[in-house]
Each structure stands twice: as structure tokens, then as C-alpha cells.
Scaffold this motif. Structure first.
Motif, PDB file in Angstrom:
ATOM      1  N   LYS A 160       0.780  -1.289  -0.015  1.00 26.44           N
ATOM      2  CA  LYS A 160       0.121  -0.029   0.232  1.00 26.44           C
ATOM      3  C   LYS A 160       0.780   1.203   0.044  1.00 26.44           C
ATOM      4  N   PHE A 161       1.892   1.384   0.752  1.00 29.51           N
ATOM      5  CA  PHE A 161       2.743   2.387   0.968  1.00 29.51           C
ATOM      6  C   PHE A 161       3.438   2.562  -0.324  1.00 29.51           C
ATOM      7  N   ALA A 162       3.865   1.381  -1.029  1.00 26.50           N
ATOM      8  CA  ALA A 162       4.781   1.621  -2.336  1.00 26.50           C
ATOM      9  C   ALA A 162       4.042   2.058  -3.632  1.00 26.50           C
ATOM     10  N   ALA A 163       2.793   1.990  -3.423  1.00 22.27           N
ATOM     11  CA  ALA A 163       1.991   3.048  -4.411  1.00 22.27           C
ATOM     12  C   ALA A 163       2.292   4.416  -4.453  1.00 22.27           C
ATOM     13  N   ASP A 164       2.445   4.914  -3.191  1.00 24.49           N
ATOM     14  CA  ASP A 164       2.761   6.218  -2.975  1.00 24.49           C
ATOM     15  C   ASP A 164       3.878   6.667  -2.038  1.00 24.49           C
ATOM     16  N   PRO A 165       5.070   6.248  -2.370  1.00 26.36           N
ATOM     17  CA  PRO A 165       5.899   5.970  -1.454  1.00 26.36           C
ATOM     18  C   PRO A 165       6.403   7.362  -0.935  1.00 26.36           C
ATOM     19  N   LYS A 166       5.770   8.302  -0.514  1.00 27.69           N
ATOM     20  CA  LYS A 166       6.315   9.660   0.198  1.00 27.69           C
ATOM     21  C   LYS A 166       6.725   9.327   1.580  1.00 27.69           C
ATOM     22  N   MET A 167       8.140   9.827   1.781  1.00 26.65           N
ATOM     23  CA  MET A 167       8.457   9.610   3.103  1.00 26.65           C
ATOM     24  C   MET A 167       7.864  10.002   4.136  1.00 26.65           C
ATOM     25  N   GLU A 168       7.062  11.380   3.942  1.00 26.49           N
ATOM     26  CA  GLU A 168       6.269  11.827   5.228  1.00 26.49           C
ATOM     27  C   GLU A 168       4.880  10.599   5.615  1.00 26.49           C
ATOM     28  N   HIS A 169       4.983   9.819   4.626  1.00 25.93           N
ATOM     29  CA  HIS A 169       3.744   8.888   4.970  1.00 25.93           C
ATOM     30  C   HIS A 169       4.465   7.633   5.849  1.00 25.93           C
ATOM     31  N   ILE A 170       5.717   7.919   5.962  1.00 26.70           N
ATOM     32  CA  ILE A 170       6.149   6.419   6.545  1.00 26.70           C
ATOM     33  C   ILE A 170       5.741   5.870   7.825  1.00 26.70           C
ATOM     34  N   SER A 171       5.215   6.678   8.527  1.00 26.31           N
ATOM     35  CA  SER A 171       4.631   6.261   9.793  1.00 26.31           C
ATOM     36  C   SER A 171       3.156   5.544   9.836  1.00 26.31           C
ATOM     37  N   GLU A 172       2.728   5.736   8.710  1.00 23.56           N
ATOM     38  CA  GLU A 172       1.390   4.909   8.246  1.00 23.56           C
ATOM     39  C   GLU A 172       1.609   3.449   8.209  1.00 23.56           C
ATOM     40  N   LEU A 173       2.792   3.173   8.155  1.00 27.63           N
ATOM     41  CA  LEU A 173       3.066   1.704   7.900  1.00 27.63           C
ATOM     42  C   LEU A 173       2.805   1.136   9.413  1.00 27.63           C
ATOM     43  N   PHE A 174       2.830   1.726  10.357  1.00 24.44           N
ATOM     44  CA  PHE A 174       2.670   1.226  11.773  1.00 24.44           C
ATOM     45  C   PHE A 174       1.076   1.244  12.020  1.00 24.44           C
ATOM     46  N   THR A 175       0.448   0.098  11.870  1.00 25.63           N
ATOM     47  CA  THR A 175      -1.278   0.175  11.923  1.00 25.63           C
ATOM     48  C   THR A 175      -1.283  -1.050  12.853  1.00 25.63           C
ATOM     49  N   VAL A 176      -2.511  -0.956  13.396  1.00 21.40           N
ATOM     50  CA  VAL A 176      -3.212  -2.080  14.508  1.00 21.40           C
ATOM     51  C   VAL A 176      -2.856  -3.467  13.804  1.00 21.40           C
ATOM     52  N   GLN A 177      -3.161  -3.416  12.582  1.00 21.68           N
ATOM     53  CA  GLN A 177      -3.257  -4.721  11.725  1.00 21.68           C
ATOM     54  C   GLN A 177      -1.566  -5.225  11.776  1.00 21.68           C
ATOM     55  N   MET A 178      -0.678  -4.057  11.654  1.00 18.51           N
ATOM     56  CA  MET A 178       0.853  -4.946  11.632  1.00 18.51           C
ATOM     57  C   MET A 178       1.032  -5.475  12.954  1.00 18.51           C
ATOM     58  N   ILE A 179       0.564  -4.881  14.047  1.00 11.72           N
ATOM     59  CA  ILE A 179       1.025  -5.649  15.192  1.00 11.72           C
ATOM     60  C   ILE A 179       0.231  -7.023  15.334  1.00 11.72           C
ATOM     61  N   VAL A 180      -1.048  -7.137  14.954  1.00  8.83           N
ATOM     62  CA  VAL A 180      -1.679  -8.383  14.729  1.00  8.83           C
ATOM     63  C   VAL A 180      -0.910  -9.339  13.990  1.00  8.83           C
ATOM     64  N   ASN A 181      -0.423  -8.852  12.767  1.00  6.51           N
ATOM     65  CA  ASN A 181       0.319  -9.837  12.015  1.00  6.51           C
ATOM     66  C   ASN A 181       1.632 -10.403  12.779  1.00  6.51           C
ATOM     67  N   PHE A 182       2.289  -9.480  13.278  1.00 11.39           N
ATOM     68  CA  PHE A 182       3.242  -9.604  14.037  1.00 11.39           C
ATOM     69  C   PHE A 182       3.180 -10.896  15.070  1.00 11.39           C
ATOM     70  N   MET A 183       2.165 -10.505  15.934  1.00  8.75           N
ATOM     71  CA  MET A 183       1.835 -11.468  17.105  1.00  8.75           C
ATOM     72  C   MET A 183       1.359 -12.986  16.462  1.00  8.75           C
ATOM     73  N   ALA A 184       0.257 -12.853  15.328  1.00  7.75           N
ATOM     74  CA  ALA A 184       0.153 -14.199  14.684  1.00  7.75           C
ATOM     75  C   ALA A 184       1.335 -14.849  14.230  1.00  7.75           C
ATOM     76  N   HIS A 185       2.251 -14.424  13.656  1.00  8.03           N
ATOM     77  CA  HIS A 185       3.599 -14.682  13.294  1.00  8.03           C
ATOM     78  C   HIS A 185       4.342 -15.430  14.515  1.00  8.03           C
ATOM     79  N   LYS A 186       4.238 -14.646  15.336  1.00  4.48           N
ATOM     80  CA  LYS A 186       5.196 -14.972  16.600  1.00  4.48           C
ATOM     81  C   LYS A 186       4.558 -16.276  17.394  1.00  4.48           C
ATOM     82  N   LEU A 187       3.156 -16.201  17.398  1.00  4.28           N
ATOM     83  CA  LEU A 187       2.523 -17.130  18.305  1.00  4.28           C
ATOM     84  C   LEU A 187       2.287 -18.669  17.307  1.00  4.28           C
ATOM     85  N   ASN A 188       1.860 -18.232  16.109  1.00  5.60           N
ATOM     86  CA  ASN A 188       1.319 -19.410  15.453  1.00  5.60           C
ATOM     87  C   ASN A 188       2.486 -19.833  14.639  1.00  5.60           C
ATOM     88  N   GLY A 189       3.416 -19.080  14.121  1.00  2.76           N
ATOM     89  CA  GLY A 189       4.706 -19.392  13.381  1.00  2.76           C
ATOM     90  C   GLY A 189       4.309 -19.118  11.790  1.00  2.76           C
TER      91      GLY A 189
END
Lengths: 128, 162
Positions: A99-128
Motif C-alpha cells: 500500500k505504501f509503495a503505491a505512493d511512497p512519500k517519506m512523510e507517510h512512512i509512519s502510516e506503515l505502523f498500523t494495528v493490523q501490523m501488530i496483529v500480523n506480528f503477533m500471529a507470526h510469533k504465536l502461530n509461526g
């Protein structure tokens, strides 16, 4: 653990860490822009996730210590270069970099940090 | 005035929990303004005392290798107050810690009465960032006052190591 269960725990964590209302914590919500997180809050969130899920999160794994791409010449004219996008995919494997790559403005980089990103991370940690 | 808001530790379990006391006295200038005719310990200074109790608990765990700074107060609630003559007991329990910082859960009591409860988060400053902060001196001053006399490291030795 199902993704719904993980999301509910992440939601609880963010409500406690950021003093936000439960309806503000949606999968798409950005931590900084929508939920008002500041740098120190990321450490708070990490501590609470560790407690809530009873796991250890090694430093820099969920939230990289240094997100500055500038000194690596991965940004040109305010846009993240293709090499920079590759770097982001490596460092933030659970973020929606497409999603970010479609409009890769540096000022939008913080938008990569979403709630879903944490959920994905935890799913990877817990379920492999 | 010295920025020391605990008088003595009465319990110190390295890396786990600690209790410190603060005796409130009318000799403290600010109590005459806070408030005229109704002197009570300012909530902000109770918070500072809790942070010093918890901050030393965290700092000692890492043998004062890091500069510990108060980073965030996720939660702090006041239920009551403390007046001159009261002894506040600050309890701090280390919930979590890493090389980046730590979190404590803490309470303040006068006798059995709960005065405040909350959570305090600390961050570790990198050595070069913390060079201007005189943390060592602070802890040294604390030692002079004997606040650590009752401390015990995990090994049972007195702490911090002489």
C-alpha cells in the motif's frame, strides 16, 4: 490463537497504553496518526504485549529502533526508492508495504505502523 | 532544596519490589502554599517519590549501568491525601524491564489508607545521551542518607555493592 482473539488482545493493549476508546482501535488505524502514539509509547506497547501474550519480543523486532532511511540514500526527493521499499519489506515484514509503495512519500512512512501490523506480528510469533 | 522525595527504603528486593517511606513535615516550604490553612503533600511530589522508589529499583537491577529517566505515567490515581506528620509508604513492584527501560506498578499509603496508585514507565538513556545527567551523584547522595541500608541484592548481599 485465532486472528480475532489476537486482535482483541491487541485492542486491549492499545486501549491501556494509549488511553484510546475501543472503537478507535480498528485494524486499519495507524498508531501515530490515528491513535496518537509517541515514541515512548512503543516501549509501553511492547511491554504490555509481552505481558498480555506471555512472550518475549526482542528489541527492534516489532518496532525497529531506527527508521531513518535518509542516511542510507534510500530516499530521493522525498520519495522512498525501490531499494528503500526492499529495505522496508525486510525490516517491517508484517506491515502493508504494498500500500505504501503505491505512493511512497517519506512523510507517510509512519502510516506503515498500523494495528493490523501488530496483529500480523503477533500471529507470526504465536502461530509461526 | 534537595530533589530527594524519599527518606529511606524499608524494604528492597533486588529486581522485584521495594518500599520506601517519606515523612511529611511542615518544615517543607511548599506546604505553606499548598494550600494556605490546609497543607497537603502535592500529588506531583507523591508521584515523584513513587518514581524515585521505582526508578532506583530498576536502576539497581542493572547495577546503575543505565541512566534511568521517568518516561511516561500511563496511570496514576489519587484517592486521598497526606498531611504534615503523616508517613507515606511508597511501594513499587517491577512489572517488566529490558535494556530499553522498565515499568513499575506502585502505591502510596498512609498507614492502611490508600493515597495513590498507578503505573510508571522508565526509559534508559544511552550513555552518550545521559552524560549530562548526574545520576551517579544522585544515587551517591542517596547512599549517604542511608536509604539503601536495608537493601538486599538477589544474593542477600547489601546493595548497591560497596
Amino acid at each position: 490463537m485465532s486472528n480475532d482473539e489476537i486482535f482483541e488482545k491487541v485492542r486491549k493493549t492499545l486501549i491501556d497504553a494509549l488511553s484510546v476508546d475501543d472503537d478507535e482501535v480498528t485494524p486499519e488505524a495507524t498508531l501515530i496518526g490515528d491513535l496518537g502514539a509517541e515514541s515512548i509509547d512503543f516501549l509501553d506497547i511492547s511491554f504490555r504485549l509481552e505481558k498480555e501474550f506471555a512472550i518475549k519480543i526482542p528489541r527492534g523486532e516489532l518496532f525497529p529502533d531506527n527508521m531513518s532511511l535518509a542516511d542510507k540514500s534510500l530516499v530521493k526527493d522525498g520519495l522512498v526508492t525501490p531499494e528503500g521499499i526492499t529495505e522496508l519489506r525486510t525490516r517491517l515484514p508484517h506491515a502493508n508495504v504494498d500500500k505504501f509503495a503505491a505512493d511512497p512519500k517519506m512523510e507517510h512512512i509512519s502510516e506503515l505502523f498500523t494495528v493490523q501490523m501488530i496483529v500480523n506480528f503477533m500471529a507470526h510469533k504465536l502461530n509461526g | 532544596m534537595r530533589w530527594i522525595w524519599i527518606d529511606r527504603f524499608v524494604e528492597f528486593q533486588s529486581g522485584s519490589h521495594a518500599r520506601a517511606i517519606k515523612n511529611v513535615t511542615l518544615a517543607e516550604e511548599h506546604l505553606h502554599d499548598h494550600f494556605p490553612g490546609f497543607p497537603v503533600m502535592p500529588a506531583s511530589l507523591i508521584t515523584e517519590g513513587l518514581a524515585q522508589t521505582g526508578g532506583l529499583l530498576l536502576g539497581e537491577k542493572n547495577e546503575f549501568k543505565y541512566v534511568v529517566i521517568l518516561a511516561k505515567i500511563p496511570k496514576m490515581e489519587f484517592h486521598s491525601w497526606a498531611s504534615p506528620g503523616d508517613t507515606l509508604t511508597y511501594s513499587a513492584k517491577l512489572l517488566d524491564s529490558s535494556e530499553q527501560g522498565g515499568m513499575v506498578e506502585c502505591t502510596a499509603h498512609v498507614g492502611e489508607r490508600l493515597v495513590a496508585e498507578g503505573e510508571i514507565m522508565f526509559a534508559h538513556l544511552a550513555q552518550e545521551e545521559g552524560r549530562t545527567v548526574d545520576q551517579k551523584n544522585f544515587v551517591f547522595t542517596m547512599r549517604l542518607l542511608g536509604v539503601f541500608d536495608v537493601g538486599r541484592a538477589g544474593t542477600g548481599a547489601s546493595t548497591p555493592p560497596a
